[in-house]
Write a protein that holds these residues in place. Structure first.
Motif, PDB file in Angstrom:
ATOM      1  N   TYR A 161      23.577 -45.485  -3.343  1.00  0.00           N
ATOM      2  CA  TYR A 161      22.762 -46.069  -4.402  1.00  0.00           C
ATOM      3  C   TYR A 161      23.617 -46.319  -5.640  1.00  0.00           C
ATOM      4  CZ  TYR A 161      18.593 -46.851  -7.257  1.00  0.00           C
ATOM      5  OH  TYR A 161      17.632 -47.409  -8.073  1.00  0.00           O
TER       6      TYR A 161
ATOM      7  N   GLU B 144      10.930 -46.841  -5.812  1.00  0.00           N
ATOM      8  CA  GLU B 144      12.335 -46.663  -6.179  1.00  0.00           C
ATOM      9  C   GLU B 144      12.460 -45.819  -7.451  1.00  0.00           C
ATOM     10  OE1 GLU B 144      16.286 -49.349  -7.278  1.00  0.00           O
ATOM     11  OE2 GLU B 144      14.460 -50.332  -6.571  1.00  0.00           O
TER      12      GLU B 144
ATOM     13  N   ARG C  83      17.640 -49.861  -0.621  1.00  0.00           N
ATOM     14  CA  ARG C  83      17.477 -48.944  -1.751  1.00  0.00           C
ATOM     15  C   ARG C  83      16.675 -47.703  -1.412  1.00  0.00           C
ATOM     16  NH1 ARG C  83      15.513 -53.678  -5.858  1.00  0.00           N
ATOM     17  NH2 ARG C  83      17.532 -54.698  -6.203  1.00  0.00           N
TER      18      ARG C  83
END
Length: 348
Positions: free
Chosen positions: A122, A216, A101
């Motif tokens: 993603y 993230e 990620r």
């Protein structure tokens, strides 16, 4: 029909993925794999998956997985990268874990204890990109390697992204407090997740900027804003099996009005099948998205403090994990994005 193998099929995310695959008109369940549960009947692990009850869990052998059109990895963090490295390039691999990620190796190494394995496409199709340069789905069409977003980042990113896309939010003072159901911690037995410990109370964890989803969330919002966004993120554990309610605030730019704020959110998601801005006065509830791939969002401008408050509710196992995986698979294979995904919740 394309075949989908699921590695980590004995866990909550794997079970939810199998549930969705059983209702998909263009995908069929292939090998169902697990580690410690290998050899067990799937029905003993997931009694609710009756059509697969007699299927036997197998070890996640790369040669077995490689015989499928798609491999979905529902494995613990750090376990996907070594297995994915052994799969051929033509197989679509969708990782529900965190291994691929993060784009920044330094961010990965600050929050995880394994080497950075790289970044894949993603898997957040609805993500608006900087300066109107498209959406996250643009990178997913035809992709053979996809990283499914984390459940908290899905809720918080979709809650705040319209404001950054419209230039209505300041990037340096974002605060998120989000509550999650216990299934977000996985299926392994943990004393603090016992019913007697969880029922009747809520508790924070990962306090002080140490939760692994923090980088993230910052990565996503920075991509939207075109500038570095910093986030203070505090997760809490709620006494419910599944669901996330994310309450997110950010300072509004001085010129922002309440009407402009609402218009930005409505226009951002007007064409999205799974993200809905609720009518004024209605606020998201986790109960209303249970079992669905929906995201419910509401937004308001606190005129006194000049902060925008955005709230999002998702089912952490559906839109937060397995539903996002199926969305990504659909896009990768050239199928309609919403095919096989539930748009209604379960109530009461």
């Amino acid at each position: 029909m394309r075949s989908v193998a699921v590695a980590g099929a004995s866990g909550y995310a794997g079970g939810e993925l199998l549930r969705l695959l059983l209702g998909h008109p263009e995908l069929e369940v292939g090998a169902v794999c697990a580690a410690s549960q290998a050899g067990s009947l799937l029905g003993a692990v997931h009694p609710h998956l009756m059509p697969l009850a007699e299927r036997r869990l197998e070890a996640a052998d790369p040669a077995l997985l490689a015989r499928h059109d798609v491999v979905a990895l529902a494995l613990p963090h750090g376990a996907s990268a070594p297995l994915a490295a052994q799969l051929p390039d033509h197989v679509v691999v969708v990782d529900c874990g965190a291994d691929f990620r993060l784009e920044d190796p330094a961010a990965w190494e600050a929050f995880y204890d394994t080497p950075h394995a790289g970044a894949w496409a993603y898997g957040l199709p609805e993500l608006p990109l900087e300066a109107g340069s498209g959406r996250g789905r643009d990178a997913l069409a035809g992709a053979t390697r996809v990283a499914v977003p984390g459940c908290y980042p899905t809720a918080t990113t979709l809650a705040l992204a319209p404001g950054f896309a419209a230039g209505l939010l300041e990037p340096d003072d974002v605060v998120v407090v989000a509550a999650s159901g216990t299934s977000g911690a996985g299926k392994g037995l943990k004393p603090h997740l016992l019913g007697a410990e969880v029922m009747g109370g809520m508790s924070p964890y990962g306090v002080g900027g140490v939760h692994r989803h923090t980088p993230e969330i910052e990565q996503n919002l920075s991509r939207v804003a075109g500038a570095a966004v910093t986030v203070s993120f505090t997760p809490t554990l709620a006494p419910m099996p599944r669901g996330i309610l994310a309450t997110c605030t950010a300072r509004a730019v001085p010129s922002a009005t309440a009407d402009e704020v609402r218009a930005a959110w409505e226009s951002c998601y007007a064409a999205e099948e799974f993200v809905h801005v609720l009518a004024p006065g209605r606020w998201p509830r986790t109960a209303d998205v249970l079992g669905s791939n929906q995201v419910q969002v509401q937004v308001a401008l606190d005129e006194r403090t000049r902060r925008v408050v955005a709230v999002a509710a998702i089912d952490n196992l559906t839109k937060g994990t397995a539903g996002a995986a199926v969305q990504a698979i659909n896009l990768a294979l050239g199928l309609p994005e919403g095919l096989g995904l539930p748009t209604v919740g379960v109530a009461p």
